[in-house]
Design an enzyme around this catalytic site. Structure first.
Site, PDB file in Angstrom:
ATOM      1  N   GLN A 123       0.677  -1.470  -0.051  1.00 15.61           N
ATOM      2  CA  GLN A 123       0.004  -0.095  -0.168  1.00 15.61           C
ATOM      3  C   GLN A 123       0.830   1.321   0.033  1.00 15.61           C
ATOM      4  OE1 GLN A 123      -1.981   0.805   3.646  1.00 15.61           O
ATOM      5  NE2 GLN A 123      -3.793   1.786   2.730  1.00 15.61           N
ATOM      6  N   GLY A 124       0.492   2.201  -0.848  1.00 13.53           N
ATOM      7  CA  GLY A 124       1.056   3.420  -0.779  1.00 13.53           C
ATOM      8  C   GLY A 124       0.368   4.650  -0.349  1.00 13.53           C
ATOM      9  N   SER A 172       0.619   6.727   3.073  1.00 11.01           N
ATOM     10  CA  SER A 172       1.288   7.796   3.926  1.00 11.01           C
ATOM     11  C   SER A 172       2.528   8.271   3.228  1.00 11.01           C
ATOM     12  CB  SER A 172       1.646   7.071   4.937  1.00 11.01           C
ATOM     13  OG  SER A 172       0.462   6.747   5.957  1.00 11.01           O
ATOM     14  N   GLU A 199     -10.340  -2.000   5.985  1.00  9.47           N
ATOM     15  CA  GLU A 199      -9.331  -2.399   6.883  1.00  9.47           C
ATOM     16  C   GLU A 199      -9.628  -2.216   8.218  1.00  9.47           C
ATOM     17  OE1 GLU A 199      -4.711  -0.301   7.207  1.00  9.47           O
ATOM     18  OE2 GLU A 199      -6.070   0.653   6.166  1.00  9.47           O
ATOM     19  N   SER A 230      -5.244   7.237  12.845  1.00  9.58           N
ATOM     20  CA  SER A 230      -4.950   7.024  14.144  1.00  9.58           C
ATOM     21  C   SER A 230      -6.323   6.780  14.852  1.00  9.58           C
ATOM     22  CB  SER A 230      -4.249   8.299  14.357  1.00  9.58           C
ATOM     23  OG  SER A 230      -5.095   9.613  14.695  1.00  9.58           O
ATOM     24  N   ASN A 231      -6.265   6.686  16.285  1.00  8.89           N
ATOM     25  CA  ASN A 231      -7.514   6.225  17.175  1.00  8.89           C
ATOM     26  C   ASN A 231      -8.129   7.857  17.545  1.00  8.89           C
ATOM     27  OD1 ASN A 231      -7.046   3.453  17.069  1.00  8.89           O
ATOM     28  ND2 ASN A 231      -6.705   3.348  19.201  1.00  8.89           N
ATOM     29  N   GLU A 232      -7.248   8.890  17.243  1.00 14.05           N
ATOM     30  CA  GLU A 232      -7.723  10.205  17.588  1.00 14.05           C
ATOM     31  C   GLU A 232      -8.681  10.447  16.524  1.00 14.05           C
ATOM     32  OE1 GLU A 232      -4.443   9.490  20.082  1.00 14.05           O
ATOM     33  OE2 GLU A 232      -4.606   9.382  17.914  1.00 14.05           O
TER      34      GLU A 232
END
Length: 392
Positions: free
Chosen positions: A126-127, A129, A244, A377-379
Site C-alpha cells: 500500500q502506498g 502515507s 481495513e 489514528s485512534n484520535e
C-alpha cells in the site's frame, strides 16, 4: 439481536479448526507464536496452501474464487486463525486492493489482477502515507501527471509495510492541485519493477525491517492502471479504509495472547510468589479480559447487523479499531511487566537456557505502539464516530 452461534456455525468452526491443525506448517506457526517475522517465502507458501484449499479469499464473490461463506462464517474463520497462531495473509492484496477492484475496477482490471491475487502470484503493498501526510491523508503531495497514454509519477511514500516484498503497489496520488484537496486525488496501480522506483528500508526500534520508504522518480504508469475515475480516488480510499478497520479488532489473536499472558504470570515470581497472585497485577489482567470480552460482543453486534441488512460496515466500525488496538497494546504492556528483565532481547548462552519467547517481548511491545496509528489514528477514529454516528 442474536449474539450466539447456530449449530451449523459451530460445526463450521470445528471444520476450520481441524483443517488448520492439520495443514498449518509448524515452522510458520512457531514463528507467529514466538513473535518472529515471516519471510516473503513463508507468506507465499501459506498463501498457496490456502489457495489450494479454496480459502485464500473467502470474502470474495464466488465467481472470482470466493467461498460463498456468510459474514459470520468469515468472522469465525479469522478468529480461528488467531486462536491457533496461523498468520493472516497480508491484507493489502486479498482484502484491500481486491475490494477496490471488485467495487470500482474495470472488467479488464478484474480479469488481469484478481486471479493472480487469489493464487498468491503477486505480492501487493500500500502506498498511502507520506512525510507530513499520515492521518491527514488528503494533504498528500505525490504528483501524477498525464502525458498521452501514460502517467508520470514523482514523489515519496513512507511507512510502506512489507514494501521490500512488493511486486505491485496501489497508490493515492495527486492528479489535480485545484479545488478541494480530496477532489484532486486518484488511485493507481504501479508495478514495483518499473524503472524509477527505489525502496529504502526503515529499521524500527525492535530492530526489524518491516516498513520502508518508497521513492518515485519519473515513474511511467499506463493510463489503464487508473482505478475508477481520475480525481475520484478519495471515494476509493474511504471505501478501502472501512474494510481495513473492520479487521483491526483481532479478537482471536488477542484471546491466544491472553492465554499466553496468564501462563507467563503464573511462572514469573514476585517476592517468591507467582505474579498472578499479586492483587494489583490481577486487577490489570481482569480489566483487559473484560475489555476483550466487550470487544468480542461488539464485533458480534456488527456481524448481526451486517448479516441482517447486507450493508457494509459504516463509520461506527471505528469502535472496533479503537478498542481492538488498545486491547492489543494493553496485553503487550502486561507481558512486559510479567517477564521483567527477561523481556529484553538477547542471545542464548552456551547452555541454551535463555527463553527465546520472553526475549522477544520487548521488541513486540515497541512494535505494537503503531497499532493505534495505522488505518487512521485512534484520535481520528473518535472524530469519525463523533461526526458520523453522534452527529457532533
Amino acid at each position: 439481536m442474536d449474539l450466539s452461534y447456530s449449530a451449523e456455525e459451530l460445526a463450521f468452526r470445528n471444520e476450520v479448526r481441524s483443517w488448520l491443525a492439520a495443514n498449518l506448517p509448524e515452522d510458520i506457526r512457531q514463528k507467529v507464536v514466538g513473535y518472529q517475522g515471516l519471510s516473503k517465502d513463508d507468506i507465499i507458501r501459506w498463501h498457496k496452501i490456502l489457495a489450494a484449499k479454496g480459502w485464500s479469499v473467502p470474502h470474495w464473490p464466488v465467481e472470482w474464487g470466493g467461498t460463498g461463506w456468510n459474514i459470520t462464517q468469515r468472522y469465525i474463520y479469522e478468529e480461528e486463525f488467531g486462536l491457533i497462531g496461523a498468520p493472516a495473509l497480508p491484507s493489502f492484496g486479498p482484502s484491500m486492493c481486491a475490494s477496490v477492484l471488485l467495487k470500482f475496477g474495470s472488467p479488464e482490471q478484474k480479469a488481469r489482477y484478481l486471479p493472480r491475487i487469489r493464487e498468491g502470484d503477486d505480492f501487493w503493498v500500500q502506498g498511502y502515507s507520506e512525510p507530513g501526510s499520515g492521518s491527514d491523508l488528503a494533504s498528500l503531495k505525490t504528483r501524477c501527471e498525464r502525458q498521452g497514454d501514460k502517467y508520470i509519477v514523482n514523489g515519496q511514500k513512507i511507512w510502506t509495510t512489507l514494501g521490500h516484498y512488493g511486486d505491485w503497489i496501489f497508490c493515492l496520488v495527486r492528479t489535480d492541485n485545484t479545488g478541494k484537496r480530496q477532489e484532486g486525488i486518484s488511485f493507481i496501480l504501479i508495478d514495483m519493477k518499473t524503472p524509477g522506483i527505489t525502496v529504502r528500508p526503515l529499521i524500527l526500534m525492535d530492530g526489524g525491517h518491516e516498513v520502508n520508504e518508497v521513492f518515485f522518480d519519473n515513474v511511467e504508469v499506463p493510463v489503464e492502471n487508473l482505478v475508477h475515475e481520475e480525481g475520484k480516488g478519495w471515494t476509493v480510499a474511504k471505501y478501502l479504509l472501512g474494510h481495513e478497520r473492520m479487521g483491526s479488532g483481532n479478537v482471536g489473536g488477542s484471546k491466544r495472547e491472553l492465554v499466553t499472558l496468564k501462563a507467563l504470570a503464573k511462572r514469573e515470581l514476585k517476592n517468591g510468589k507467582p505474579l498472578i497472585d499479586d492483587p494489583r497485577f490481577r486487577d490489570k489482567l481482569s480489566r483487559v479480559e473484560i475489555e476483550l470480552d466487550a470487544l468480542e460482543v461488539t464485533s458480534m453486534r456488527f456481524l448481526d447487523k451486517m448479516r441482517r441488512t447486507g450493508q457494509p460496515p459504516g463509520a461506527d466500525v471505528s469502535m472496533l479499531k479503537i478498542r481492538g488496538t488498545e486491547v492489543q497494546q494493553m496485553i503487550t504492556e502486561l507481558m512486559m511487566q510479567a517477564a521483567g528483565p527477561m523481556a529484553q532481547p538477547f542471545k542464548a548462552v552456551d547452555n541454551g537456557a535463555i527463553d527465546f519467547f520472553t526475549s522477544r517481548l520487548a521488541p513486540r511491545y515497541f512494535n505494537y505502539r503503531k497499532a493505534s496509528i495505522y488505518a487512521g489514528s485512534n484520535e481520528i477514529q473518535r472524530n469519525i464516530i463523533a461526526k458520523a454516528s453522534l452527529g457532533l
